[in-house]
Design an enzyme around this catalytic site. Structure first.
Site, PDB file in Angstrom:
ATOM      1  N   LYS A  47      12.526  13.914  -8.735  1.00  0.00           N
ATOM      2  CA  LYS A  47      11.077  14.044  -8.589  1.00  0.00           C
ATOM      3  C   LYS A  47      10.707  15.385  -7.970  1.00  0.00           C
ATOM      4  CE  LYS A  47       8.687  12.137  -5.279  1.00  0.00           C
ATOM      5  NZ  LYS A  47       8.021  11.196  -4.369  1.00  0.00           N
TER       6      LYS A  47
ATOM      7  N   ASP B 205       5.881   9.664  -9.157  1.00  0.00           N
ATOM      8  CA  ASP B 205       5.872   9.116  -7.803  1.00  0.00           C
ATOM      9  C   ASP B 205       5.302   7.700  -7.860  1.00  0.00           C
ATOM     10  OD1 ASP B 205       3.189   9.456  -8.270  1.00  0.00           O
ATOM     11  OD2 ASP B 205       2.785  10.597  -6.442  1.00  0.00           O
TER      12      ASP B 205
END
Length: 218
Positions: free
Chosen positions: A127, A145
């Site tokens: 991420k 997320d």
């Protein structure tokens, strides 16, 4: 391709992003940074923390440590004094100092531009790498997320049981004109409109497309 990876059809997916783009043509992340290096550190610090909280801490950090060399010179204990208001600051300080050492030794103090090289740095996962690749280098990545994971599943845009499956589905369904900014639009949608406990459907411009069973339409 949308039918295989999305519960929405291709036209609905296009309209989904067209409306987000119309409402906010040039979305930006909410983390404060001054260069590619500080962006990387900010994203590492933001794990399990709010952007607001990270910005409060880095407001005093960036003026004294905006390069890997300056940050490394602070040392773990020195860095902790700046970020001790951020959750998990002990381990994050250790990771950032290790990260700086690797940037200096292996990358000429520059932030690398590939996911593999970024993920090899301490404290950097997929991420974080995707955020840096997108914001710093303009690559059409989608950093999933909790907000994007929720929005993708709740709306039917790109359902998946884990963040990687959602990310790969989004890569398949997001129309090319919207790839660069898609993750910003989805994060902002999840953060301010399609909130976890009580989505603000009355303020959402996507209710006629969204498949959320409990949505409230105007």
């Amino acid at each position: 391709m949308a039918g295989k990876y999305s519960k929405l059809n291709r036209d609905q997916v296009f309209e989904f992003f067209r409306r987000l783009a119309e409402d906010n043509p040039n979305p930006e992340g909410e983390l404060d940074y001054v260069n590619e290096f500080t962006l990387l550190v900010a994203v590492v610090l933001s794990a399990q923390a709010t952007d607001v909280g990270v910005n409060k801490a880095t407001k005093n950090l960036w003026p004294v440590a905006d390069t890997p060399e300056k940050m490394y010179a602070l040392g773990v204990d020195g860095l902790k004094q700046y970020i001790k208001t951020i959750g998990l600051y002990n381990s994050k300080a250790e990771n950032v100092i290790k990260l700086c050492r690797d940037l200096i030794d292996k990358h000429g103090s520059k932030v690398p531009e590939t996911r593999a090289e970024l993920e090899a740095l301490a404290g950097v996962g997929r991420k974080t790498a995707n955020v840096v690749l997108n914001i710093a280098f303009g690559q059409p990545t989608c950093a999933v997320d909790t907000h994007i994971f929720r929005v993708s599943n709740r709306t039917g845009l790109a359902p998946g049981k884990d963040v990687l499956k959602v990310e790969l589905a989004l890569e398949k369904v997001i129309p090319e004109p919207f790839c660069l900014h898609a993750h910003h639009w989805l994060i902002l949608l999840g953060r301010y409109i399609c909130k976890a406990r009580k989505p603000d459907c009355m303020q959402c411009k996507l209710t006629d497309i969204c498949l959320y069973k409990e949505k409230v339409e105007a």
